[in-house]
Design an enzyme around this catalytic site. Structure first.
Site, PDB file in Angstrom:
ATOM      1  N   CYS A 153       0.843  -1.196   0.000  1.00 53.14           N
ATOM      2  CA  CYS A 153       0.000   0.000   0.000  1.00 53.14           C
ATOM      3  C   CYS A 153       0.883   1.252   0.000  1.00 53.14           C
ATOM      4  CB  CYS A 153      -0.878   0.039   1.246  1.00 53.14           C
ATOM      5  SG  CYS A 153      -1.873  -1.426   1.434  1.00 53.14           S
ATOM      6  N   ARG A 194       4.613   0.562  -6.478  1.00 54.71           N
ATOM      7  CA  ARG A 194       4.491  -0.395  -5.361  1.00 54.71           C
ATOM      8  C   ARG A 194       3.379  -1.405  -5.621  1.00 54.71           C
ATOM      9  NH1 ARG A 194       6.530   2.126  -0.464  1.00 54.71           N
ATOM     10  NH2 ARG A 194       4.949   1.152   0.817  1.00 54.71           N
ATOM     11  N   TRP A 219      -2.965  -2.287  -1.615  1.00 57.75           N
ATOM     12  CA  TRP A 219      -2.536  -3.611  -2.119  1.00 57.75           C
ATOM     13  C   TRP A 219      -3.237  -4.600  -1.202  1.00 57.75           C
ATOM     14  CZ3 TRP A 219       0.542  -5.736  -5.907  1.00 57.75           C
ATOM     15  CH2 TRP A 219       1.007  -7.022  -5.705  1.00 57.75           C
ATOM     16  N   ASN A 243      -0.972   1.044   6.020  1.00 58.08           N
ATOM     17  CA  ASN A 243      -0.188   0.065   5.274  1.00 58.08           C
ATOM     18  C   ASN A 243       0.274  -0.962   6.285  1.00 58.08           C
ATOM     19  OD1 ASN A 243       1.361  -1.346   3.501  1.00 58.08           O
ATOM     20  ND2 ASN A 243       3.015   0.167   3.349  1.00 58.08           N
ATOM     21  N   GLY A 244      -0.002  -2.249   6.032  1.00 58.86           N
ATOM     22  CA  GLY A 244       0.434  -3.287   6.972  1.00 58.86           C
ATOM     23  C   GLY A 244      -0.737  -4.184   7.356  1.00 58.86           C
ATOM     24  N   GLU A 303      16.588 -23.095 -11.207  1.00 57.95           N
ATOM     25  CA  GLU A 303      16.217 -21.685 -10.978  1.00 57.95           C
ATOM     26  C   GLU A 303      17.439 -20.786 -11.136  1.00 57.95           C
ATOM     27  OE1 GLU A 303      13.816 -19.926 -11.099  1.00 57.95           O
ATOM     28  OE2 GLU A 303      14.423 -18.089 -10.099  1.00 57.95           O
ATOM     29  N   LYS A 313      17.747 -17.703 -13.898  1.00 51.31           N
ATOM     30  CA  LYS A 313      18.127 -16.330 -13.501  1.00 51.31           C
ATOM     31  C   LYS A 313      19.306 -15.855 -14.345  1.00 51.31           C
ATOM     32  CE  LYS A 313      15.306 -15.046 -11.671  1.00 51.31           C
ATOM     33  NZ  LYS A 313      14.318 -16.042 -11.788  1.00 51.31           N
ATOM     34  N   GLU A 334      18.310 -15.357 -18.105  1.00 46.43           N
ATOM     35  CA  GLU A 334      17.334 -14.322 -18.497  1.00 46.43           C
ATOM     36  C   GLU A 334      17.840 -12.902 -18.280  1.00 46.43           C
ATOM     37  OE1 GLU A 334      13.591 -13.956 -16.370  1.00 46.43           O
ATOM     38  OE2 GLU A 334      14.413 -14.998 -14.657  1.00 46.43           O
ATOM     39  N   HIS A 388      25.934 -39.460 -18.412  1.00 47.04           N
ATOM     40  CA  HIS A 388      25.075 -39.978 -19.482  1.00 47.04           C
ATOM     41  C   HIS A 388      25.042 -39.043 -20.676  1.00 47.04           C
ATOM     42  CE1 HIS A 388      23.695 -43.171 -16.833  1.00 47.04           C
ATOM     43  NE2 HIS A 388      23.656 -42.256 -15.885  1.00 47.04           N
ATOM     44  N   LYS A 430       7.249  -9.115 -17.724  1.00 47.40           N
ATOM     45  CA  LYS A 430       7.098  -9.517 -16.323  1.00 47.40           C
ATOM     46  C   LYS A 430       5.982 -10.548 -16.190  1.00 47.40           C
ATOM     47  CE  LYS A 430       7.644  -9.756 -11.967  1.00 47.40           C
ATOM     48  NZ  LYS A 430       8.775 -10.585 -11.493  1.00 47.40           N
TER      49      LYS A 430
END
Ligand code: AGP
Length: 610
Positions: A2, A27, A74, A100-101, A483, A487, A490, A506, A605
């Site tokens: 928020c 945000r 948010w 906010n929170g 992963e 990273k 990309e 193998h 994104k």
């Protein structure tokens, strides 16, 4: 997260607030609103959706006044809607709050106020604060705020105005950022510097447990118990763009460093500390019977979320003893998957808008299968259409390369696995307690690990000139190496491959020649010796090996060229730490190659097309 903006002075506040909230859009939010005091009245306008919707309302009927607070929301408690948008007021419309929170004990306070006859208009914890202020009002706003805050538990930043004391605005901070902007015969509050940097570069940063009583020509800082605070103001040197990144060079680095907070926020309110149990019953409506009858889980996702699913497979199978299959969404929806009446599909999606993941969810639901979504965006399509939702509370993730969302997905999966294990009794109380204790230590362990960033930066600059690089690992370490490889690819554009270490002989071993860089993950103690043998295989072919292992595994130093160690935790939980050095390696390698780290070429994104 928020966003909060507030103003008190002599100028018309509306445009100051809207411009300030616009600067906080990065945000992430799903609704917005402002409240303005004018001539004995408080007028309020708020709307779900983008700020432009709020601006349309204000164009139709502008609000004038010089005392105002505004908010971009948010959603955490209560879905995105007009009524759940901030600001919130008490029943008489006299106390106005933006927040906010999370107020952890809001329900208890809300029930007490309902007992006294209060009727609420929203599902939010914030509205309870406004009602609590009205209920506790003792003739003085400042002391009332101090008393109300003493009742509240959780993490919050608050902006408060009161109709009968229009000469002041109050800001309160506990574990959620809030700053006070110092103007000429006017003052400001904001969640973050970008919102007020065009008006002033001189600010007070509130610390936890502090508040500010702000008039147009004075700012009084105190603790929330009323103890005065003397503090020098801070002069902001940043430009606006840097301010949005909290001083970090890129959103990706900011988000890597936000991971400990994301872990804490994703854990908040989900562990019953009194009985040392995971409690998801407020979020997941599956009955205990339904959970006990699950005979198969399909995890479906894309990209980094898919890699979280691979960790999820090992975790869920070990914790809840449920067979798990993991699929890339674009494959799953076309492979005619076999669903039993007790199959649970778990989709994982940071954005909640990935087309293939959404489609896979809908296909499953068409087959009558229940879908549980793990997502970071409450108002997203996935969140709206899934049968069950378990949110990651990582806050908005801006960089294309997903970091804090991935690790928060791991935390959510661990919580789900333990919750299922409790109900299916596949782990005893002692084991559950052990996992809970270890999970609670992850944020601090991640913070400790981040202190090694400068060393990892040095390693990365050595790897930056390579064009091919291998990651190897076994079990969970293989999932994490996938992963790490993604990273690196990309954002640095270095070609890399992740391989199950036992598979090297193998085929891929043919590619391992003098100086080829190999990043070897060796954090799984039960197969550590096997992994050391694989490392020796590549070393025998003159590879250049960076080992990643647990603190104390000093013997590995003799088998590799460089080592990064991570804090010890339970085997299933190591991915939440082991991935951090790989995120930093990718970030600094991309930096060394001069790439646009936050917006890598060809990528978006959120992939909202198939
Ligand atoms: C990860 O760094 C990438 N940005 C990408 O693989 C991403 O994880 C994938 O597109 C899935 O996105 P989602 O989690 O929003 O569904």
């Amino acid at each position: 997260m928020c966003g909060i903006v507030g103003y008190i002075g002599s100028r018309n506040a509306e445009s100051i607030l809207i411009n300030g909230l616009t600067k906080l859009e990065y945000r992430g939010y799903d609704s917005a609103g402002i409240a303005v005091y004018n001539d004995g009245n408080i007028q309020l306008k708020k709307a779900v959706g983008r700020l432009s919707q709020l601006e349309e309302l204000l164009e139709q009927s502008p609000l004038s006044g010089s005392l105002a607070i505004g908010h971009t929301r948010w959603a955490t408690h209560g879905k995105p809607s007009d009524s759940n948008s901030h600001p919130h007021m008490d029943e008489k419309g006299e106390f106005v709050v933006v927040h906010n929170g999370i107020i952890e004990n809001f329900q208890e306070i809300k029930n007490e106020l309902i007992e006294k006859g209060a009727e609420f208009a929203s599902e939010t914890d914030t509205e309870v604060i406004a009602y609590l202020l009205a209920d506790m009002y003792d003739g003085d706003l400042v002391s009332t705020v101090q008393k109300a805050v003493a009742r509240m538990e959780g993490a919050y930043a608050l902006g408060i105005i009161y109709k009968h004391e229009p000469d002041k605005m109050i800001a309160v901070r506990l574990a959620s950022p809030l700053i006070v902007g110092i103007g000429e015969k006017e003052n400001f509050i904001a969640s973050d510097i970008p919102a007020l940097i065009e008006h002033t570069r001189d600010i007070y940063i509130l610390n936890d447990g502090e508040m500010a009583v702000i008039t147009s020509d004075n700012i009084q800082l105190t603790t929330t118990t009323g103890k005065p605070i003397q503090r020098d103001s801070f002069h902001v040197e940043w430009d606006v763009e840097t301010a949005e990144k909290d001083g970090f060079e890129h959103f990706m680095l900011k988000e890597i460093y936000e991971q400990p907070k994301a872990y804490r926020d994703t854990l908040l309110n989900r562990i019953d500390h009194d009985v040392n149990k995971i409690d998801l019953s407020n979020e997941i409506s599956l009955s205990q019977e339904q959970i006990r009858s699950i005979d198969k889980i399909h995890i479906v996702a894309c990209g980094t979320a898919y890699h979280a699913g691979l960790v999820g497979k090992v975790a869920l199978e070990n914790l809840a003893r449920i067979p798990v299959e993991v699929d890339v969404a674009s494959e799953y929806r076309y492979r005619n998957p076999i669903h039993t009446p007790n199959t649970l599909v778990v989709v994982i999606s940071q954005s909640g808008e990935t087309a293939d993941t959404l489609a896979a969810m809908k296909e499953s639901q068409k087959n009558g299968v229940k879908v549980l979504a793990i997502t970071n965006v409450k108002g997203s399509s996935v969140a709206r259409d899934a049968d069950e939702v378990l949110l990651t509370l990582a806050g908005p993730e801006i960089a294309v390369a997903s970091t804090k969302a991935y690790t928060s997905q791991l935390i959510a999966i661990y919580l789900l696995g333990l919750y299922f294990a409790q109900i299916r009794e596949t782990k005893n109380n002692q084991e559950i307690t052990q996992y809970i204790q270890a999970i609670k230590e992850l944020p601090a362990q991640a913070e400790k690990l981040l202190e090694f960033a400068p060393i990892i930066k040095e390693f990365s600059e050595r790897y930056a000139h390579y064009e091919d690089l291998f990651f190897i690992g076994r079990s969970m370490d293989y999932a994490v190496s996938l992963e790490g490889s993604l990273k690196l690819k990309e954002i640095s554009y270095i070609h890399s491959e992740a391989y199950p270490a036992g598979e090297l002989k193998h085929g891929t071993l043919a590619l391992i020649t003098d100086g080829i860089p190999v990043i070897a993950l060796a954090t799984q103690e039960d197969i550590y010796d096997k992994m050391v043998s694989n490392i020796k295989e590549v070393k025998a072919r003159e590879a250049y090996v960076l080992g990643i292992t647990l603190d104390g595994n000093t013997d590995l130093f003799h088998s590799v060229d460089e080592v990064i160690t991570i804090p010890r935790t339970l085997a299933l939980l190591t991915p939440a730490l082991a991935v951090i050095p790989l995120q930093l390696l990718a970030y600094y390698a991309a930096l060394a190659r001069g790439n646009d780290v936050d917006k890598p070429r060809n990528l978006a994104k959120s992939v909202t097309v198939e």
